[in-house]
Design a protein around this motif. Structure first.
Motif, PDB file in Angstrom:
ATOM      1  N   MET A   1       9.692  83.038  12.330  1.00 52.13           N
ATOM      2  CA  MET A   1      11.147  82.904  11.771  1.00 52.13           C
ATOM      3  C   MET A   1      12.277  83.801  12.426  1.00 52.13           C
ATOM      4  O   MET A   1      11.983  84.877  12.814  1.00 52.13           O
ATOM      5  CB  MET A   1      10.871  83.193  10.516  1.00 52.13           C
ATOM      6  N   ILE A   2      13.416  83.116  12.853  1.00 55.90           N
ATOM      7  CA  ILE A   2      14.370  83.905  13.302  1.00 55.90           C
ATOM      8  C   ILE A   2      15.535  83.930  12.065  1.00 55.90           C
ATOM      9  O   ILE A   2      15.987  82.745  11.702  1.00 55.90           O
ATOM     10  CB  ILE A   2      15.001  83.188  14.897  1.00 55.90           C
ATOM     11  N   ASP A   3      16.037  85.083  11.906  1.00 56.00           N
ATOM     12  CA  ASP A   3      17.068  85.230  11.006  1.00 56.00           C
ATOM     13  C   ASP A   3      18.379  85.008  11.574  1.00 56.00           C
ATOM     14  O   ASP A   3      18.900  85.821  12.547  1.00 56.00           O
ATOM     15  CB  ASP A   3      16.911  86.648  10.300  1.00 56.00           C
ATOM     16  N   GLN A   4      19.319  84.097  10.964  1.00 51.80           N
ATOM     17  CA  GLN A   4      20.682  83.611  11.790  1.00 51.80           C
ATOM     18  C   GLN A   4      21.657  85.054  11.758  1.00 51.80           C
ATOM     19  O   GLN A   4      22.268  85.227  12.662  1.00 51.80           O
ATOM     20  CB  GLN A   4      21.289  82.630  10.959  1.00 51.80           C
ATOM     21  N   LYS A   5      21.520  85.893  10.643  1.00 48.12           N
ATOM     22  CA  LYS A   5      22.355  87.259  10.737  1.00 48.12           C
ATOM     23  C   LYS A   5      21.984  87.937  11.894  1.00 48.12           C
ATOM     24  O   LYS A   5      22.780  88.283  12.726  1.00 48.12           O
ATOM     25  CB  LYS A   5      22.086  87.856   9.320  1.00 48.12           C
ATOM     26  N   LYS A 116      25.278  81.572  33.646  1.00 50.09           N
ATOM     27  CA  LYS A 116      24.744  81.259  34.705  1.00 50.09           C
ATOM     28  C   LYS A 116      23.801  82.599  35.130  1.00 50.09           C
ATOM     29  O   LYS A 116      22.571  82.567  35.767  1.00 50.09           O
ATOM     30  CB  LYS A 116      25.815  81.002  36.073  1.00 50.09           C
ATOM     31  N   TYR A 117      24.190  83.597  35.089  1.00 54.08           N
ATOM     32  CA  TYR A 117      23.449  84.837  35.421  1.00 54.08           C
ATOM     33  C   TYR A 117      22.461  85.235  34.647  1.00 54.08           C
ATOM     34  O   TYR A 117      21.513  85.583  34.980  1.00 54.08           O
ATOM     35  CB  TYR A 117      24.570  85.871  35.281  1.00 54.08           C
ATOM     36  N   MET A 118      22.612  84.822  33.045  1.00 52.27           N
ATOM     37  CA  MET A 118      21.432  85.157  32.098  1.00 52.27           C
ATOM     38  C   MET A 118      20.367  84.146  32.206  1.00 52.27           C
ATOM     39  O   MET A 118      19.436  84.170  31.842  1.00 52.27           O
ATOM     40  CB  MET A 118      22.100  85.182  30.849  1.00 52.27           C
ATOM     41  N   ARG A 119      20.879  82.745  32.454  1.00 53.67           N
ATOM     42  CA  ARG A 119      19.864  81.817  32.502  1.00 53.67           C
ATOM     43  C   ARG A 119      19.701  80.956  33.547  1.00 53.67           C
ATOM     44  O   ARG A 119      20.107  79.835  33.921  1.00 53.67           O
ATOM     45  CB  ARG A 119      20.140  80.851  31.263  1.00 53.67           C
ATOM     46  N   GLY A 215       9.089  87.051  31.053  1.00 57.56           N
ATOM     47  CA  GLY A 215       7.762  86.625  30.283  1.00 57.56           C
ATOM     48  C   GLY A 215       6.892  86.160  31.492  1.00 57.56           C
ATOM     49  O   GLY A 215       5.768  85.472  31.020  1.00 57.56           O
ATOM     50  N   ARG A 216       7.065  86.529  32.609  1.00 53.22           N
ATOM     51  CA  ARG A 216       6.113  85.867  33.577  1.00 53.22           C
ATOM     52  C   ARG A 216       4.638  86.652  33.920  1.00 53.22           C
ATOM     53  O   ARG A 216       3.951  86.310  34.588  1.00 53.22           O
ATOM     54  CB  ARG A 216       6.721  85.746  34.858  1.00 53.22           C
ATOM     55  N   VAL A 217       4.861  87.827  33.371  1.00 53.57           N
ATOM     56  CA  VAL A 217       3.642  89.006  33.749  1.00 53.57           C
ATOM     57  C   VAL A 217       3.461  89.418  32.354  1.00 53.57           C
ATOM     58  O   VAL A 217       4.419  89.794  31.231  1.00 53.57           O
ATOM     59  CB  VAL A 217       3.946  89.992  34.811  1.00 53.57           C
ATOM     60  N   ASN A 218       2.330  90.032  32.364  1.00 53.82           N
ATOM     61  CA  ASN A 218       1.767  90.889  30.928  1.00 53.82           C
ATOM     62  C   ASN A 218       2.043  92.385  31.112  1.00 53.82           C
ATOM     63  O   ASN A 218       1.760  92.802  31.957  1.00 53.82           O
ATOM     64  CB  ASN A 218       0.198  90.487  30.950  1.00 53.82           C
ATOM     65  N   ALA A 219       2.578  92.896  30.041  1.00 54.57           N
ATOM     66  CA  ALA A 219       2.974  94.294  30.129  1.00 54.57           C
ATOM     67  C   ALA A 219       1.917  95.437  30.152  1.00 54.57           C
ATOM     68  O   ALA A 219       1.828  96.254  30.853  1.00 54.57           O
ATOM     69  CB  ALA A 219       3.801  94.590  28.802  1.00 54.57           C
ATOM     70  N   LEU A 249      11.554  86.611  20.729  1.00 50.63           N
ATOM     71  CA  LEU A 249      11.713  85.548  19.919  1.00 50.63           C
ATOM     72  C   LEU A 249      13.494  85.082  19.742  1.00 50.63           C
ATOM     73  O   LEU A 249      13.655  83.777  19.956  1.00 50.63           O
ATOM     74  CB  LEU A 249      11.237  85.742  18.497  1.00 50.63           C
ATOM     75  N   TYR A 250      14.083  85.901  19.725  1.00 51.81           N
ATOM     76  CA  TYR A 250      15.557  85.796  19.390  1.00 51.81           C
ATOM     77  C   TYR A 250      16.201  85.566  20.947  1.00 51.81           C
ATOM     78  O   TYR A 250      17.260  84.643  20.891  1.00 51.81           O
ATOM     79  CB  TYR A 250      16.348  87.066  19.153  1.00 51.81           C
ATOM     80  N   LEU A 251      15.641  85.949  21.836  1.00 52.14           N
ATOM     81  CA  LEU A 251      16.426  85.637  23.315  1.00 52.14           C
ATOM     82  C   LEU A 251      15.761  84.502  24.146  1.00 52.14           C
ATOM     83  O   LEU A 251      16.233  84.147  25.086  1.00 52.14           O
ATOM     84  CB  LEU A 251      16.521  86.982  24.313  1.00 52.14           C
ATOM     85  N   ALA A 252      14.588  84.036  23.319  1.00 50.12           N
ATOM     86  CA  ALA A 252      13.906  82.765  24.148  1.00 50.12           C
ATOM     87  C   ALA A 252      14.929  81.698  24.322  1.00 50.12           C
ATOM     88  O   ALA A 252      15.596  81.254  23.476  1.00 50.12           O
ATOM     89  CB  ALA A 252      12.723  82.355  23.129  1.00 50.12           C
TER      90      ALA A 252
END
Length: 252
Positions: A1-5, A116-119, A215-219, A249-252
């Motif tokens: 769940m994402i909180d809008q605030k 453009k730079y962020m996506r 998210g392309r590699v595992n930490a 989750l928020y930046l996806a």
């Protein structure tokens, strides 16, 4: 769940806050900002964050609050403000209609450039300088977002409640770094390398940082391969990493 605030705090302080760094890093941003006098845009979100962005001489500066701004954009809810960021809401200024040209042209062009730079597309990331700027901007956005999730998201606040006072350094090895400062279980991000810190998370290079952020590699695999280093107080790092999982989750 994402909180809008929580998302509103991230969108204002982490995402729009990255305009400061975009103007420092990308020559195209300086070319957009041709205004001869300072122009400031204030964002006031009911029940959420407020901040002012000031643009002058090709640079951008963010300050909290918007009591002294040239253009004021009020939002009746966090959901409405988040709609501005995802392109579904068009705001109406309550102040500063004489600067509407700057808002519609320069500011919009600047946020389009940030997007453009962020996506970026795959072709964009093949350019080494674009790749570098994308990685640095993402580091700054993630650093600030960690603090907003830790301060506002219910799950994030639980993790923050277990973080003792002190600093965590998140670094691209030998390059850029951010400092996440914990005090009384509240978090603040400073976009600089700390002089003193209790623990650190160090990405071996831009490529490793970029792949992890995307998210392309595992930490855990990267840690095992020595591409990511963890130093210092383990309990502090564990809780920051739990918050970092929520940030994804928020930046996806």
């Amino acid at each position: 769940m994402i909180d809008q605030k929580t998302l509103a705090y991230i969108n204002l302080y982490a995402v729009l806050g990255a305009l400061e760094n975009l103007c420092d890093l990308a020559p195209e941003a300086k070319e957009i900002l041709t205004n001869k006098k300072p122009i400031s845009i204030g964002f006031e979100v009911k029940g959420g964050p407020s901040a002012t962005l000031t643009f002058y001489k090709g640079k951008c500066r963010m300050e909290q609050g918007c009591s002294n701004c040239d253009v004021k954009l009020p939002f009746s809810s966090c959901e409405k403000f988040n709609g501005l960021i995802d392109g579904t809401v068009t705001p109406i200024p309550s102040k500063g209609f004489q600067h509407i040209g700057f808002l519609l042209k320069d500011f919009t062009s600047l946020t389009d450039l940030l997007n453009k730079y962020m996506r970026p597309g795959e072709e964009d990331l093949k350019d080494p300088e674009f790749f570098r700027i994308n990685t640095i901007l993402t580091l700054y956005v993630v650093g600030v977002a960690i603090c907003q999730v830790g301060n506002n998201d219910e799950i994030g606040k639980f993790s923050a409640s277990n973080i003792i006072d002190g600093s965590v350094m998140i670094e691209i090895k030998g390059k850029e770094a951010v400092e996440v400062v914990a005090k009384n279980h509240r978090l603040v991000c400073l976009k600089k390398r700390p002089q003193n810190y209790k623990c650190s998370m160090v990405f071996g290079d831009y490529e490793t940082a970029n792949a992890l952020f995307g998210g392309r590699v595992n930490a855990m695999v990267c840690i095992g391969e020595g591409k990511v280093e963890m130093h210092g107080l383990n309990s502090m790092l564990d809780n920051v990493n739990r918050i970092l999982d929520r940030v994804g989750l928020y930046l996806a």
